[in-house]
Design an enzyme around this catalytic site. Structure first.
Site, short mmCIF file in Angstrom:
data_model
loop_
_atom_site.label_atom_id
_atom_site.label_comp_id
_atom_site.label_asym_id
_atom_site.label_seq_id
_atom_site.Cartn_x
_atom_site.Cartn_y
_atom_site.Cartn_z
N LYS A 216 0.84 -1.21 0.00
CA LYS A 216 0.00 0.00 0.00
C LYS A 216 0.87 1.25 0.00
CE LYS A 216 -3.93 -2.15 2.37
NZ LYS A 216 -4.73 -2.16 3.61
N ALA B 105 -0.81 0.79 6.08
CA ALA B 105 -1.12 -0.12 7.18
C ALA B 105 -2.14 -1.15 6.72
CB ALA B 105 -1.65 0.66 8.38
N ASP B 106 -2.12 -2.29 7.37
CA ASP B 106 -3.10 -3.33 7.08
C ASP B 106 -3.40 -4.10 8.35
OD1 ASP B 106 -4.57 -4.67 4.76
OD2 ASP B 106 -3.73 -6.37 5.86
N THR B 107 -4.64 -4.52 8.49
CA THR B 107 -5.09 -5.25 9.68
C THR B 107 -5.85 -6.50 9.26
OG1 THR B 107 -5.27 -3.19 10.93
CG2 THR B 107 -6.47 -5.08 11.80
#
Length: 191
Positions: free
Chosen positions: A52, A68-70
């Site tokens: 990203k 960011a990634d969750t």
């Protein structure tokens, strides 16, 4: 001072950075959130966060870019953002009266410099009654969040315990992110 870009359309991540007095612009990335199913959970979120950030950094080479990634993992299964209310209901029923783990990865890029990390927290849900679940699903809060809930919003009513950083569960571990941003000379604007 370098331009600071948040490579995310998440209103939560944007709000968290604002409340910490960061000055930044938002530039959502257009990255497929696919991954190799053999990867470890922390590798998944770090790689997606890096992709990203890299997709936005490619068009803004002089900016400091944060991605960011969750993901939510329950009994070895990845729970992403539900496609519809029925899928959200299935996810939430699976999380009812059990503990799951939330992983958030953060990537900060500037030129050839890169800092990527992840954090994990365990979340335990109460038993979800049909009434509480239906009210929550009617709110619309479940559809844009991994695991179909937002701990910082209406989904908090399901949580009985957290082991780890609240902000990791919410999508951006602020303390670790602030320390990482300092390496890129990005600080809160207090003055």
């Amino acid at each position: 001072m370098n331009t600071f870009l948040l490579a995310s359309s998440s209103p939560r991540r944007s709000e968290f950075l604002k409340q910490c007095h960061y000055q930044f612009f938002t530039q959502p990335s257009n990255v497929e959130e696919t991954f190799d199913p053999t990867w470890e959970n922390d590798t998944i979120v770090k790689e997606l966060a890096r992709r990203k950030a890299a997709s936005v950094a490619a068009n803004h080479p002089n900016a400091v870019v944060l991605g960011a990634d969750t993901i939510v993992v329950h009994n070895g299964k990845h729970l992403g953002k539900p496609a519809n209310v029925a899928e959200a209901k299935t996810m939430l029923m699976a999380l009812s009266n059990s503990t799951h783990t939330v992983y958030t990865g953060v990537a900060i890029l500037h030129g050839n410099k890169e800092h990527v990390f992840s954090d994990a927290a365990k979340v335990t849900f109460d038993e979800l009654t049909p009434e509480r679940l239906e009210r929550y699903l009617q709110s619309g809060d479940s559809l844009d969040k991994a695991g179909a809930y937002g701990i910082q919003s209406f989904g908090a009513i399901f949580v009985s315990r957290i082991e780890g950083d609240f902000y990791t569960v919410a999508g951006l571990p602020l303390s670790k992110t602030a320390k990482a941003l300092e390496k890129f000379h990005i600080y809160p604007n207090i003055g």
